[in-house]
Write an enzyme that holds these catalytic residues in place. Structure first.
Site, PDB file in Angstrom:
ATOM      1  N   ASP A  30       0.841  -1.201   0.000  1.00 32.31           N
ATOM      2  CA  ASP A  30       0.000   0.000   0.000  1.00 32.31           C
ATOM      3  C   ASP A  30       0.877   1.252   0.000  1.00 32.31           C
ATOM      4  O   ASP A  30       2.068   1.190   0.322  1.00 32.31           O
ATOM      5  CB  ASP A  30      -0.900  -0.027   1.247  1.00 32.31           C
ATOM      6  CG  ASP A  30      -2.143   0.837   1.104  1.00 32.31           C
ATOM      7  OD1 ASP A  30      -2.239   1.616   0.139  1.00 32.31           O
ATOM      8  OD2 ASP A  30      -3.028   0.733   1.979  1.00 32.31           O
TER       9      ASP A  30
ATOM     10  N   ALA B  71       1.300   5.543   1.201  1.00 30.00           N
ATOM     11  CA  ALA B  71       1.143   6.300   2.447  1.00 30.00           C
ATOM     12  C   ALA B  71       1.260   7.786   2.148  1.00 30.00           C
ATOM     13  O   ALA B  71       1.841   8.186   1.138  1.00 30.00           O
ATOM     14  CB  ALA B  71       2.210   5.891   3.459  1.00 30.00           C
ATOM     15  N   ASP B  72       0.709   8.589   3.030  1.00 28.33           N
ATOM     16  CA  ASP B  72       0.814  10.048   2.896  1.00 28.33           C
ATOM     17  C   ASP B  72       2.028  10.595   3.624  1.00 28.33           C
ATOM     18  O   ASP B  72       2.625  11.578   3.191  1.00 28.33           O
ATOM     19  CB  ASP B  72      -0.472  10.702   3.413  1.00 28.33           C
ATOM     20  CG  ASP B  72      -1.665  10.248   2.600  1.00 28.33           C
ATOM     21  OD1 ASP B  72      -1.692  10.533   1.395  1.00 28.33           O
ATOM     22  OD2 ASP B  72      -2.544   9.562   3.147  1.00 28.33           O
TER      23      ASP B  72
ATOM     24  N   LYS C 259      -2.146   7.720   6.749  1.00 32.57           N
ATOM     25  CA  LYS C 259      -2.809   7.271   5.533  1.00 32.57           C
ATOM     26  C   LYS C 259      -4.240   7.821   5.519  1.00 32.57           C
ATOM     27  O   LYS C 259      -4.749   8.295   6.519  1.00 32.57           O
ATOM     28  CB  LYS C 259      -2.847   5.732   5.472  1.00 32.57           C
ATOM     29  CG  LYS C 259      -1.455   5.149   5.202  1.00 32.57           C
ATOM     30  CD  LYS C 259      -1.458   3.644   5.044  1.00 32.57           C
ATOM     31  CE  LYS C 259      -2.470   3.082   4.110  1.00 32.57           C
ATOM     32  NZ  LYS C 259      -2.436   3.650   2.760  1.00 32.57           N
TER      33      LYS C 259
ATOM     34  N   GLY D  56      -6.692   9.335   0.387  1.00 26.99           N
ATOM     35  CA  GLY D  56      -7.694   8.914  -0.597  1.00 26.99           C
ATOM     36  C   GLY D  56      -8.981   8.429   0.044  1.00 26.99           C
ATOM     37  O   GLY D  56      -9.818   7.806  -0.626  1.00 26.99           O
TER      38      GLY D  56
ATOM     39  N   GLU E 213      -8.112   0.082   4.409  1.00 31.26           N
ATOM     40  CA  GLU E 213      -6.656  -0.162   4.355  1.00 31.26           C
ATOM     41  C   GLU E 213      -6.157  -0.721   5.679  1.00 31.26           C
ATOM     42  O   GLU E 213      -5.332  -1.640   5.707  1.00 31.26           O
ATOM     43  CB  GLU E 213      -5.928   1.138   4.020  1.00 31.26           C
ATOM     44  CG  GLU E 213      -6.130   1.574   2.571  1.00 31.26           C
ATOM     45  CD  GLU E 213      -5.615   2.967   2.260  1.00 31.26           C
ATOM     46  OE1 GLU E 213      -5.357   3.228   1.083  1.00 31.26           O
ATOM     47  OE2 GLU E 213      -5.484   3.788   3.187  1.00 31.26           O
TER      48      GLU E 213
HETATM   49  C1  5RP Z   1      -5.497   6.283   0.457  1.00 31.37           C
HETATM   50  C2  5RP Z   1      -4.113   6.246   0.998  1.00 31.37           C
HETATM   51  C3  5RP Z   1      -2.999   6.319   0.009  1.00 31.37           C
HETATM   52  O1  5RP Z   1      -2.206   5.189   0.142  1.00 31.37           O
HETATM   53  C4  5RP Z   1      -2.231   7.575   0.269  1.00 31.37           C
HETATM   54  O2  5RP Z   1      -3.113   8.674   0.182  1.00 31.37           O
HETATM   55  C5  5RP Z   1      -1.075   7.738  -0.727  1.00 31.37           C
HETATM   56  O3  5RP Z   1      -1.603   7.990  -1.992  1.00 31.37           O
HETATM   57  P1  5RP Z   1      -0.657   8.304  -3.235  1.00 31.37           P
HETATM   58  O4  5RP Z   1       0.098   7.045  -3.539  1.00 31.37           O
HETATM   59  O5  5RP Z   1      -1.613   8.699  -4.336  1.00 31.37           O
HETATM   60  O6  5RP Z   1       0.259   9.427  -2.838  1.00 31.37           O
HETATM   61  O7  5RP Z   1      -3.869   6.168   2.166  1.00 31.37           O
HETATM   62  O8  5RP Z   1      -6.432   6.336   1.493  1.00 31.37           O
END
Ligand code: 5RP
Length: 232
Positions: free
Chosen positions: A88, A90-91, A101, A104, A110
């Protein structure tokens, strides 16, 4: 630094491709959400066409649709007794591999899928690495009925600077579970674990976006190649 400049999308693809090497055949695999996780799905689909056997569970309807459209088998959580691995995005990622996280709005599923997995691998470009979590506001998934209570309780927690409902083109953002999303600003966190417990204690918050002690490994795309970080 290598002379070739990699765009953010290329850094994400480098991380995703590196994480793919950690996926064994016959893996029961959790698929994350977000742009980096979607690149991972694209890379995975190539390997599946080459014969890699995987059975997947997705963390969002969007990821499930994408994976199925690319020929990847996706089933609900109830089709599994557990998952071997989840990959996955992460932010934010701190040095202990604690995460924020939910950018999105998928952090509830998640976290459920990650908790059902023996291992959580994070993929990201290096803009997601931070010394301390908290510049990115903490997403909270909230049942609609509880909205006024959660706004009041979270705003009253020590260190809370703001707690706002997430909207898109002025409409409330809804999760795949039909819940609302709030974003809470606590500034830079000195103790994400304590805040995680406090947020979990607020009635009506189904899940918050602090992932403390869950990720084992992170594959980070950098201009110098992929860095692999392991939780101590
Ligand atoms: C969605 C998340 C994503 O994994 C997080 O926002 C990272 O997204 P990106 O890869 O587009 O930067 O937690 O809920």
């Amino acid at each position: 630094m290598s002379e070739l400049f990699h765009s953010p999308a290329e850094l994400k693809r480098m991380a995703a491709a590196a994480a793919l090497t950690a996926v064994p055949s016959n893996c029961r695999l959790g698929l994350g959400s977000g742009s980096t996780a979607e690149i991972f799905v694209e890379e995975l689909a190539v390997r599946v066409r080459q014969g890699l056997q995987v059975r997947c569970c997705a963390t969002s309807e969007r990821t499930a649709r994408l994976a199925r459209s690319k020929g990847i088998e996706v089933a609900g959580l109830d089709a599994f007794e557990g998952l071997d691995l989840t990959v996955d995005g992460a932010d934010e990622i701190d040095p202990q591999l604690n995460l924020i996280k939910g950018g999105g709005a998928c952090h509830l599923r998640e976290k459920v899928v990650a908790a059902f997995s023996a291992r959580l691998i994070i993929i990201a470009d290096d803009s997601k690495l931070v010394d301390s979590l908290g510049a990115f506001r903490i997403p909270l998934e909230v049942i609609p009925f509880a909205l006024p209570l959660v706004l009041r309780e979270v705003s009253g927690l020590p260190g809370c600077r703001s707690c706002l409902q997430r909207r898109s083109e002025s409409a409330p953002v809804l999760t795949d579970e039909g819940n609302l999303v709030l974003d809470a600003d606590f500034g830079l966190l000195t103790d994400p674990g304590s805040l995680a417990i406090r947020l979990s204690d607020v009635p009506g918050i189904v899940e918050h976006g602090l992932f403390v002690g869950m990720a084992e490994t992170a594959f980070i795309g950098t201009q110098d190649g992929v860095r692999i970080l392991e939780r101590a």
